[in-house]
Design a protein around this motif. Sequence first.
Motif, PDB file in Angstrom:
ATOM      1  N   UNK A  35       0.831  -1.211   0.000  1.00 23.64           N
ATOM      2  CA  UNK A  35       0.000   0.000   0.000  1.00 23.64           C
ATOM      3  C   UNK A  35       0.862   1.256   0.000  1.00 23.64           C
ATOM      4  N   UNK A  36       2.068   1.172   0.524  1.00 20.14           N
ATOM      5  CA  UNK A  36       2.930   2.363   0.536  1.00 20.14           C
ATOM      6  C   UNK A  36       3.314   2.770  -0.883  1.00 20.14           C
ATOM      7  N   UNK A  37       3.404   1.815  -1.779  1.00 25.84           N
ATOM      8  CA  UNK A  37       3.706   2.136  -3.181  1.00 25.84           C
ATOM      9  C   UNK A  37       2.595   2.998  -3.767  1.00 25.84           C
ATOM     10  N   UNK A  38       1.337   2.615  -3.549  1.00 23.49           N
ATOM     11  CA  UNK A  38       0.213   3.382  -4.072  1.00 23.49           C
ATOM     12  C   UNK A  38       0.145   4.750  -3.403  1.00 23.49           C
ATOM     13  N   UNK A  39       0.463   4.787  -2.110  1.00 21.33           N
ATOM     14  CA  UNK A  39       0.465   6.065  -1.402  1.00 21.33           C
ATOM     15  C   UNK A  39       1.506   7.007  -2.012  1.00 21.33           C
ATOM     16  N   UNK A  40       2.685   6.481  -2.290  1.00 25.37           N
ATOM     17  CA  UNK A  40       3.742   7.304  -2.880  1.00 25.37           C
ATOM     18  C   UNK A  40       3.358   7.774  -4.277  1.00 25.37           C
ATOM     19  N   UNK A  41       2.718   6.912  -5.055  1.00 26.52           N
ATOM     20  CA  UNK A  41       2.257   7.321  -6.390  1.00 26.52           C
ATOM     21  C   UNK A  41       1.206   8.420  -6.290  1.00 26.52           C
ATOM     22  N   UNK A  42       0.304   8.297  -5.332  1.00 23.48           N
ATOM     23  CA  UNK A  42      -0.732   9.316  -5.162  1.00 23.48           C
ATOM     24  C   UNK A  42      -0.111  10.641  -4.736  1.00 23.48           C
ATOM     25  N   UNK A  43       0.843  10.607  -3.815  1.00 29.19           N
ATOM     26  CA  UNK A  43       1.506  11.846  -3.373  1.00 29.19           C
ATOM     27  C   UNK A  43       2.306  12.477  -4.509  1.00 29.19           C
ATOM     28  N   UNK A  44       3.000  11.645  -5.282  1.00 29.21           N
ATOM     29  CA  UNK A  44       3.736  12.154  -6.441  1.00 29.21           C
ATOM     30  C   UNK A  44       2.767  12.775  -7.437  1.00 29.21           C
ATOM     31  N   UNK A  45       1.645  12.091  -7.679  1.00 31.94           N
ATOM     32  CA  UNK A  45       0.634  12.608  -8.594  1.00 31.94           C
ATOM     33  C   UNK A  45       0.083  13.943  -8.129  1.00 31.94           C
ATOM     34  N   UNK A  46      -0.127  14.079  -6.827  1.00 24.40           N
ATOM     35  CA  UNK A  46      -0.632  15.346  -6.294  1.00 24.40           C
ATOM     36  C   UNK A  46       0.408  16.450  -6.464  1.00 24.40           C
ATOM     37  N   UNK A  47       1.677  16.150  -6.227  1.00 20.66           N
ATOM     38  CA  UNK A  47       2.740  17.141  -6.424  1.00 20.66           C
ATOM     39  C   UNK A  47       2.811  17.600  -7.878  1.00 20.66           C
ATOM     40  N   UNK A  48       2.699  16.651  -8.799  1.00 21.81           N
ATOM     41  CA  UNK A  48       2.720  16.980 -10.225  1.00 21.81           C
ATOM     42  C   UNK A  48       1.494  17.826 -10.578  1.00 21.81           C
ATOM     43  N   UNK A  49       0.342  17.478 -10.001  1.00 21.29           N
ATOM     44  CA  UNK A  49      -0.885  18.221 -10.255  1.00 21.29           C
ATOM     45  C   UNK A  49      -0.764  19.668  -9.787  1.00 21.29           C
ATOM     46  N   UNK A  50      -0.200  19.868  -8.615  1.00 23.33           N
ATOM     47  CA  UNK A  50      -0.008  21.228  -8.098  1.00 23.33           C
ATOM     48  C   UNK A  50       0.894  22.030  -9.039  1.00 23.33           C
ATOM     49  N   UNK A  51       1.980  21.412  -9.484  1.00 27.72           N
ATOM     50  CA  UNK A  51       2.891  22.079 -10.413  1.00 27.72           C
ATOM     51  C   UNK A  51       2.190  22.389 -11.739  1.00 27.72           C
ATOM     52  N   UNK A  52       1.387  21.446 -12.218  1.00 28.05           N
ATOM     53  CA  UNK A  52       0.653  21.660 -13.467  1.00 28.05           C
ATOM     54  C   UNK A  52      -0.305  22.831 -13.336  1.00 28.05           C
ATOM     55  N   UNK A  53      -1.030  22.887 -12.230  1.00 26.70           N
ATOM     56  CA  UNK A  53      -1.982  23.983 -12.026  1.00 26.70           C
ATOM     57  C   UNK A  53      -1.272  25.326 -11.962  1.00 26.70           C
TER      58      UNK A  53
END
Length: 77
Positions: A35-53
């Motif tokens: 589950x930590x792998x999915x958590x890290x992917x979600x956090x990375x995705x959120x960081x990328x999303x913030x940068x994209x916005x």
Amino acid sequence: MKEQLLTLIDSHNAVVKALEDSQLPVPEGKMFSAMTIWHKLACEGQDITILARKNGIDAKCDMQAGRITVYGDLVVE
């Protein structure tokens, strides 16, 4: 910059899809570790999303899967 971010989003989503499609069996005793792998992917995705916005890309991250969705006009300036 937008083009680079869109490429990064595509790469990130490809990793998410590959893990989803692999359907690797996870032993019961290793479930929380996996589950930590999915958590890290979600956090990375959120960081990328913030940068994209911040760079004018309308994006949203699914924090369950880590997948990033891009909305609106994708014209790269």
